[in-house]
Design an enzyme around this catalytic site. Structure first.
Site, PDB file in Angstrom:
ATOM      1  N   GLU A  25      16.052  17.827 -27.968  1.00  0.00           N
ATOM      2  CA  GLU A  25      15.707  18.921 -27.045  1.00  0.00           C
ATOM      3  C   GLU A  25      16.608  18.872 -25.806  1.00  0.00           C
ATOM      4  OE1 GLU A  25      11.534  19.275 -25.764  1.00  0.00           O
ATOM      5  OE2 GLU A  25      12.299  20.020 -23.857  1.00  0.00           O
ATOM      6  N   CYS A  76       5.594  20.567 -20.716  1.00  0.00           N
ATOM      7  CA  CYS A  76       4.640  21.414 -21.436  1.00  0.00           C
ATOM      8  C   CYS A  76       3.214  20.914 -21.199  1.00  0.00           C
ATOM      9  CB  CYS A  76       4.971  21.392 -22.918  1.00  0.00           C
ATOM     10  SG  CYS A  76       3.763  22.272 -23.878  1.00  0.00           S
ATOM     11  N   SER A  83       8.292  10.283 -30.221  1.00  0.00           N
ATOM     12  CA  SER A  83       8.145   9.731 -28.878  1.00  0.00           C
ATOM     13  C   SER A  83       6.803  10.105 -28.266  1.00  0.00           C
ATOM     14  CB  SER A  83       9.296  10.187 -27.987  1.00  0.00           C
ATOM     15  OG  SER A  83       9.219  11.564 -27.790  1.00  0.00           O
ATOM     16  N   SER A 107       3.280  16.289 -33.747  1.00  0.00           N
ATOM     17  CA  SER A 107       3.817  16.638 -35.055  1.00  0.00           C
ATOM     18  C   SER A 107       3.012  16.004 -36.191  1.00  0.00           C
ATOM     19  CB  SER A 107       5.292  16.220 -35.139  1.00  0.00           C
ATOM     20  OG  SER A 107       5.432  14.903 -34.677  1.00  0.00           O
ATOM     21  N   THR A 165      10.313  18.921 -22.181  1.00  0.00           N
ATOM     22  CA  THR A 165       8.923  19.421 -22.233  1.00  0.00           C
ATOM     23  C   THR A 165       7.905  18.303 -22.452  1.00  0.00           C
ATOM     24  OG1 THR A 165       9.226  19.894 -24.570  1.00  0.00           O
ATOM     25  CG2 THR A 165       9.479  21.745 -23.053  1.00  0.00           C
TER      26      THR A 165
HETATM   27 FE1  F3S Z   1       6.498  23.618 -27.469  1.00  0.00          FE
HETATM   28 FE2  F3S Z   1       5.010  22.147 -25.910  1.00  0.00          FE
HETATM   29 FE3  F3S Z   1       4.895  21.840 -28.473  1.00  0.00          FE
HETATM   30  S1  F3S Z   1       7.093  22.698 -25.612  1.00  0.00           S
HETATM   31  S2  F3S Z   1       6.882  22.391 -29.217  1.00  0.00           S
HETATM   32  S3  F3S Z   1       4.299  23.644 -27.342  1.00  0.00           S
HETATM   33  S4  F3S Z   1       4.782  20.258 -26.959  1.00  0.00           S
END
Ligand code: F3S
Length: 670
Positions: free
Chosen positions: A126, A191, A220, A263, A163
């Site tokens: 990223e 984020c 991570s 994820s 993020t």
């Molecule tokens: Fe996007 Fe936040 Fe997930 S930047 S990919 S919503 S951790």
């Protein structure tokens, strides 16, 4: 075992969106796709997509011929877009919108002359992608030491962050950077999904005996989550899946908390819960559950366990939950899932997709309803059943009637039981129709409204004539107005109310009393069975003003009257509403006058004596003179006056028949 799963565990918005899109691409057998780098840090998802035909490439040169390149959530440098466009490579951009926003900020500020600083891991894709939006000129700060070591920068500086960067370290780094870079613009681009997940996991870990963090060893954000949990719950474990952990004994009879990285697929979490819970299930139960396989195209029944604004979750009694997206619940865009279902409801759905990796089965109630409706339409067509739909528009040659979610074409000639010059008259109306043609393959339906309306009309007419008789009362609807009266629908048959029947007082036009569409009470005055003509009465006899007058007025009464009309031979005066009497010119004063206006004016109220009443012909003679003292008059003059009164020279047709009666003098009727 008491298990609590963090609400924020698993896929974040950006990852869920990307994984979902990738799986949708895998169903498109006409096109080939590949992902530039693994779509997420989860080998199970990556391998599953590979099995479904989506390979991972690490550079454009590895791209299989004609494959569409999927850009993952981390995003890529600007130069890569240019490269793909120059080479004519098609791509699907699944960069998380939050990351895309950072690209735009960096690009804009770089062009305006800012030095870009990125707070993040320089090896993270990223961060590499973000750096690519300022021609790889960014200063990348990974930790506090680097922030402290940074020499003062005179230039204006734009600061952004990865993020998923740790919020606490970010704040400390910013503290230093503010000192070093006097002319700075800071964008907190961390984020909130990451922050919320970390906060919730910390809270949960404080309340349980054992904490399980599920996620990849190379993810991570999973590792950060594990560190946070471990710091407050000493018995914390981190594993890619429950199987990777080996033994379940650490969780037996304990209060367990589960969280997962951004994820980690839902199926991994569900599998962990199932395995912990299934320790107590018997073999027969487990076998039964394993036999319940669900496939795309099945119709399944389940129980609603969660209703949200965007989806409904259904327990199908198998390891995966059913998800009905809001758009797949109903055809009506104004309804929300909460308007349609509630927790505990039994619901049926059509299986649109089974995704074992994500542990979800996508269902559509709308599709199932549509199939059911189609079956009902086919049945109605075979059996000649009458259906009801709403006319939604006029098209070339007819109208479109919407029946549930289906469009039915009705040719103009069959759209009504009478000729319509403009079919738009029907738009918005609910109409009955029969299906006269159906094409199952093309799902085309042709309907006929006319045949239903004609049959309904005939049925109503038959019922009407069987019971119609003079005097029978009806509540009718005014259909049309003419100068001579109004036509009223009294239940499939129209009757005429003559203008004279509409009001006890004189009216100029039927519209003075009624309008089209009015509901009015009428009765049959006359029927002609042969011509099928019906004459209707509307006036209420009890309201006949002459009948009311009969009860109130007597000859010899003195009444207060209002002058309403004047003619050469006298004045008409209103005694009661719509009941007028005549004051002959000779009865206006106790002296000779030339015309009524010499003594009276319109609207004037005077006392008068009723000198005569002819109820049959509705005539009342009044006299003001009878209430006045008679002056003394020479006999010869009296004779001349009387002669003049007896022989009026001219009368209008309207009043000639009333004057003689009014004054008791013989007159000639014309
Ligand atoms: Fe996007 Fe936040 Fe997930 S930047 S990919 S919503 S951790």
């Amino acid at each position: 075992m008491d298990i609590t799963v963090a609400k924020t565990a698993g896929f974040c918005f950006g990852v869920a969106r990307a994984v979902d899109s990738a799986y949708q691409c895998s169903e498109n057998k006409d096109k080939k796709y590949c992902t530039l780098g693994p779509i997420i840090h989860n080998t199970q998802v990556v391998n599953d997509l590979k099995e479904k035909g989506i390979d991972v490439i690490h550079s454009l040169v590895e791209r299989p011929e004609d494959a569409i390149v999927i850009i993952r959530t981390h995003g890529v440098p600007e130069a890569l877009y240019r490269e793909m466009e120059e080479q004519g490579i098609e791509y699907l951009d699944l960069t998380c919108p939050f990351v895309k926003k950072i690209h735009n900020l960096v690009s804009k500020h770089y062009k305006e002359g800012y030095q870009i600083i990125i707070i993040g891991d320089k090896n993270h894709p990223e961060v590499a992608g973000i750096n690519g939006w300022c021609e790889n000129s960014a200063i990348i700060i990974e930790d506090l030491d680097q922030a402290e070591a940074l020499l003062p920068i005179e230039k204006k500086v734009c600061i952004v962050a990865q993020t998923t960067f740790n919020q606490n370290i970010y704040k400390k780094i910013i503290f230093f950077l503010k000192k070093t870079c006097q002319n700075h613009t800071i964008f907190d681009t961390i984020c909130s999904a990451t922050e919320e997940r970390q906060a919730e996991s910390r809270e949960l870990a404080q309340t349980v005996d054992v904490m399980l963090v599920l996620g990849g060893q190379n993810s991570s954000n999973t590792q950060k989550l594990y560190q946070i949990c471990k710091s407050v719950c000493p018995e914390a474990y981190c594993a890619e899946s429950i199987d990777a952990l080996g033994s379940l004994s650490p969780f037996q009879n304990k209060k367990v908390g589960i969280t997962a990285g951004a994820s980690t697929p839902a199926v991994i979490i569900k599998e962990a819960i199932n395995k912990m819970e299934n320790q107590e299930k018997d073999f027969a139960t487990l076998l039964e559950e394993s036999l319940k396989a669900i496939h795309t195209g099945d119709v399944v029944t389940g129980t609603v366990i969660e209703v949200g604004p965007t989806e409904v979750i259904v327990d199908l009694g198998v390891k995966q939950d059913g998800i009905i997206p809001a758009s797949e619940i109903s055809d009506d865009p104004n309804l929300t899932p909460e308007d349609i279902v509630k927790v505990g409801d039994e619901i049926q759905g059509f299986v649109v997709r089974v995704n074992d990796v994500e542990g979800k089965i996508t269902l559509s109630k709308k599709k199932l309803d549509s199939y059911k409706t189609w079956d009902a339409i086919v049945k109605a067509s075979e059996e000649g059943t009458i259906l009801e739909g709403k006319v939604d528009g006029v098209v070339n040659g007819g109208v479109i009637v919407t029946y549930k979610s289906f469009r039915v074409f009705v040719p103009a000639s069959l759209a009504n039981d009478r000729y319509l010059s403009d079919l738009n008259e029907l738009v918005g109306k609910v109409v009955p129709f029969k299906i006269i043609d159906i094409n199952e393959r093309r799902r085309r339906i042709v309907g006929n409204i006319k045949t239903v309306l004609t049959a309904q009309k005939q049925e109503l007419e038959g019922a009407f004539w069987a019971e119609a008789e003079v005097g029978k009362k009806y509540t009718g609807i005014v259909k049309s107005l003419t100068s001579f009266g109004v036509f009223v629908d009294i239940g499939g048959v129209d009757g005429l109310v003559h203008i004279s029947e509409l009001s006890w007082s004189r009216i100029k036009h039927p519209s003075d009393v009624v309008s089209v569409g009015d509901s009015i009470e009428v009765y049959i005055k006359d029927i002609n069975e042969e011509t099928k003509k019906i004459s209707l009465g509307y006036k209420n006899p009890a309201e006949n003003p002459w009948e009311i007058a009969k009860a109130k007025l007597n000859a010899g009464d003195v009444v207060k009257v209002k002058i309403v009309r004047m003619l050469p031979f006298g004045a008409f005066a209103e005694i009661l509403p719509t009941v007028d009497g005549l004051i002959h010119i000779s009865q206006i004063a106790n002296k000779r006058i030339e015309k009524p206006q010499d003594e009276l004016s319109i609207g004037q109220e005077v006392d008068a004596k009723i000198v005569d009443i002819d109820w049959e012909n509705k005539k009342i003679a009044l006299s003001i003179r009878a209430l006045l003292p008679e002056p003394e008059v020479a006999p010869v003059e009296e004779a001349a006056e009387a002669a003049e009164d007896a022989e009026p020279t001219s009368y209008t047709e309207e009043v000639s028949s009333t004057i003689g009666d009014a004054v008791g003098v013989e007159t000639t009727e014309e």
